[in-house]
Scaffold this active site. Structure first.
Site: not given
Ligand code: NAD
Length: 360
Positions: A146, A195, A227, A251, A255
């Site tokens: 980001y 990852k 994942d 992020d 959620d």
């Protein structure tokens, strides 16, 4: 102990829920012999209405001079409020971004806890939710994808967009230290999510996290690919204690973790810098649809105040008193409208605050 707290009531239900959190903090102060000094500042729409900007330099200075900041929520109805006709840098949310930047808040903490009494709101199968869960997502907030360089170019008539994901070892180390510190106050387990089978930034993440882990021999560390973590959160959430991860993965996972609790009015959050300072706020927004009706659930803000006592002031006993008061009130069957179920007693925002303060 003297606690200097800057409060940001904000917009919508913000002033109502912050008032109840103060009520509960005052009960803690009276019981344990502390002094709470509150200084309110304006932010978001409330500041725009008075000063024409969502956050003033004076307000930032006041926040910086405090030991911690307790916030309600900012923003209005994004389709009807005049605040959203302003330029993006003058809208309510710009105030929060400016404050996070000014305070150098790089670590975001979001607990996801399933209360036994609210298990019906959990969207997972009964055999999974029966095991309960109590995890903390620690997300890096100021680096990664980001904040990396980005560009969109046209090559031979074809548009091409690029975002870059960069972390240096210092950025990883400081968030890893926070993650292990938090684990020491909990069940002493860190799941570092990356990852590393594909990304260089993840391989560096893993290496630095392993180095930091050596300073915390009591904490068990495991690595998990992002994942797999997304699957495990719905398959077996009870396995997690602290999930430590970079900005974008955090992020998404935070959620997902909050959704599995099923109750938005119950979710607290904190953003920390490399001192004990923190900004504490509920995960939900300013709920303009129910503002001023005394029906908002103040528990997420009350639990944010509990996190403030635990992480900025090391007042674990006092934080436990608030957490236990929340459990007790739920056990006694009191509910605000958003978490109401059959056979329970519905109460308003103020009454919920009174009940919690009495049980501290
Ligand atoms: P929201 O979280 O404010 O509301 C979503 C739904 O949940 C609404 O139906 C609302 O009534 C309900 N709800 C939320 N908190 C509740 C509570 N404590 N008790 C009972 N019900 C509750 O999200 P939204 O409607 O998308 O956003 C409204 C405004 O809040 C927008 O301006 C948005 O930008 C802002 N916002 C601010 C923050 C923040 O201050 N950090 C975070 C998210 C959204």
């Amino acid at each position: 102990m003297e606690l200097n707290i800057t409060c940001i009531p904000g917009d919508g239900i913000g002033p109502e829920i912050v008032a109840e959190a103060k009520k509960v903090l005052d009960a803690v102060a009276a019981k344990y012999g502390h002094t709470m000094n509150y200084t309110d500042i304006l932010m978001g729409g409330a500041s725009i209405d008075v000063h024409g900007v969502p956050l003033t330099e004076e307000a930032i200075a006041t926040a910086k001079s405090a030991d911690a900041v307790l916030m309600g929520s900012i923003g209005g109805d994004t389709t009807t409020s005049p605040w959203y006709k302003l330029a993006p840098n003058l809208r309510p949310e710009a105030g929060l971004l400016a404050l996070r930047k000014a305070l150098n808040l790089f670590a975001n903490l979001r607990p996801a806890l399933l209360y036994e009494e609210l298990a019906d709101a959990c969207p997972l199968k009964k055999e999974i939710s029966a095991a309960g869960f109590d995890m903390m997502i620690m997300r890096e907030l100021t680096g990664g994808l980001y904040f990396g360089e980005r560009k969109t170019v046209e090559e031979n008539g074809v548009l091409k967009a690029t975002d870059t994901l960069t972390y240096d070892e210092n950025e990883i180390r400081r968030i890893a230290i926070k993650g292990f510190d938090i684990a020491m106050k909990r069940k002493k387990k860190v799941t570092s999510v990356d990852k590393a089978n594909v990304l260089d930034s993840s391989r560096l993440w893993r290496k630095v996290v392993e180095e930091v882990a050596k300073d915390y021999p009591e904490v068990s560390l495991e690595h998990m690919l992002v994942d797999n973590c997304a699957m495990q959160l719905v398959k077996d959430p009870a396995q997690f204690d602290v999930i430590l991860t970079e900005n974008m993965f955090g992020d998404i996972l935070s959620d997902e973790a909050s959704m599995v609790t099923g109750s938005i009015g119950m979710l607290a959050s904190a953003s920390l810098n490399d001192t004990k300072f923190g900004l504490y706020e509920p995960s939900h927004g300013s709920a303009p649809d129910i503002a001023g009706k005394d029906i908002a659930n103040p528990i997420a803000t009350v639990l944010s105040a509990s996190m403030m006592l635990r992480y900025s002031f090391d007042l674990d006993k006092e934080a436990d008193a608030i957490d236990n008061a929340v459990k007790q009130v739920l056990k006694e069957g009191y509910r605000t409208g958003d978490i109401m179920s059959e056979g329970c007693t519905q109460v308003g925002c103020k009454q919920m605050g009174d009940l919690l303060a009495q049980r501290v």
